[in-house]
Design an enzyme around this catalytic site. Structure first.
Site, PDB file in Angstrom:
ATOM      1  N   ASN A  88       0.855  -1.116  -0.124  1.00  0.00           N
ATOM      2  CA  ASN A  88       0.329  -0.258  -0.279  1.00  0.00           C
ATOM      3  C   ASN A  88       0.508   1.145   0.101  1.00  0.00           C
ATOM      4  OD1 ASN A  88      -1.614   1.795   0.889  1.00  0.00           O
ATOM      5  ND2 ASN A  88      -3.092   0.828   0.751  1.00  0.00           N
TER       6      ASN A  88
ATOM      7  N   LYS B 112      23.183   1.309   9.661  1.00  0.00           N
ATOM      8  CA  LYS B 112      24.412   0.333   9.563  1.00  0.00           C
ATOM      9  C   LYS B 112      24.538   0.044   7.653  1.00  0.00           C
ATOM     10  CE  LYS B 112      24.510  -4.989  10.499  1.00  0.00           C
ATOM     11  NZ  LYS B 112      25.053  -4.951  11.454  1.00  0.00           N
TER      12      LYS B 112
ATOM     13  N   HIS C 289       3.051  23.638  -0.387  1.00  0.00           N
ATOM     14  CA  HIS C 289       2.982  24.678  -0.551  1.00  0.00           C
ATOM     15  C   HIS C 289       4.409  25.797  -0.022  1.00  0.00           C
ATOM     16  CE1 HIS C 289      -1.171  24.188   0.092  1.00  0.00           C
ATOM     17  NE2 HIS C 289      -0.853  23.462   1.306  1.00  0.00           N
TER      18      HIS C 289
END
Length: 242
Positions: free
Chosen positions: A122, A223, A154
């Protein structure tokens, strides 16, 4: 009576499916009168298009089998949305280029490219700025609740000069990048090949180095020298062998 209704449903379901496919094709033909739309016939039922403008290109390669859907919303002209072959969507991939509210408006010259064999559970990919670029590499893997936000929505202005300080340019996610659940990647960010973005990370600056794990808000390298594999059955990972 129950057998009758069962048989009736068996007969009607294919008809409904054909009608839905025909409606999708009619909508596609209408959109193609002003734009260039390329979707595999087998995927028409899994793709939802809303294109408001002309001279846009939407090209979706053959999707891997599944029930997830792709939603593409374009408000503007001369934009290009390309999804490579073999991509998988298990739930929803939403791509937005331009929106209609009064404080926003149509965009132009937006390019959003997704490489082959990339998978999504998703994910939302969006920009509200003309000339924006979003490139996602091949064989990437996106979990759920992910935002690729190639915009600030914006303008941010200099008090002295009124110059816009937050221009939108290029977002680039390399090949074979794994993005964990609920991660957000903000505008103009580059992520190197073979990297991993941790759960809930907010990536607000570029990490062009390859083989890195990024985590935190704001994200940082935690890492290096790693890679990953989507197949949990390999290397004894599922069995958790020591």
């Amino acid at each position: 009576m129950s057998k009758f209704f069962t048989r009736l449903c068996e007969l009607l379901c294919p008809v409904k499916s054909v009608r839905k496919r025909m409606r999708a094709r009619r909508k596609l033909i209408k959109l193609q009168s002003c734009n260039r739309i390329e979707i595999a016939p087998e995927d028409l039922m899994r793709v939802q298009l809303s294109v408001n403008g002309c001279n846009n290109v939407v090209r979706i390669g053959r999707l891997k089998s599944g029930r997830g859907r792709v939603i593409v919303m374009v408000h503007g002209s001369d934009n290009e949305i390309i999804i490579g072959d073999g991509c998988a969507v298990s739930n929803e991939l939403l791509i937005v280029a331009g929106i209609t509210p009064a404080n926003f408006g149509p965009v132009k010259d937006v390019h959003i490219h997704i490489g082959q064999r990339t998978s999504f559970e998703n994910t939302r990919i969006q920009t509200f700025n003309s000339h924006a670029r979003i490139a996602v590499g091949e064989r990437c893997m996106f979990s759920y609740g992910i935002n690729l936000y190639q915009t600030d929505g914006h303008p941010v202005l200099s008090v002295e000069t009124r110059e816009v300080l937050n221009r939108v340019g290029n977002m680039c996610i390399g090949n074979h990048v794994w993005v964990g659940a609920n991660a957000t990647i903000t505008k103009n960010v580059t992520i190197g090949d073979e990297s991993i973005v941790g759960w809930g990370a907010v990536v607000s600056r570029s990490f062009p180095e390859s083989h890195c794990v990024l985590a935190g808000n704001p994200a940082r390298i935690v890492k290096q020298g790693v890679t990953w594999d989507a197949n949990g059955a390999k290397y004894g990972y599922i069995d958790n062998e020591f």
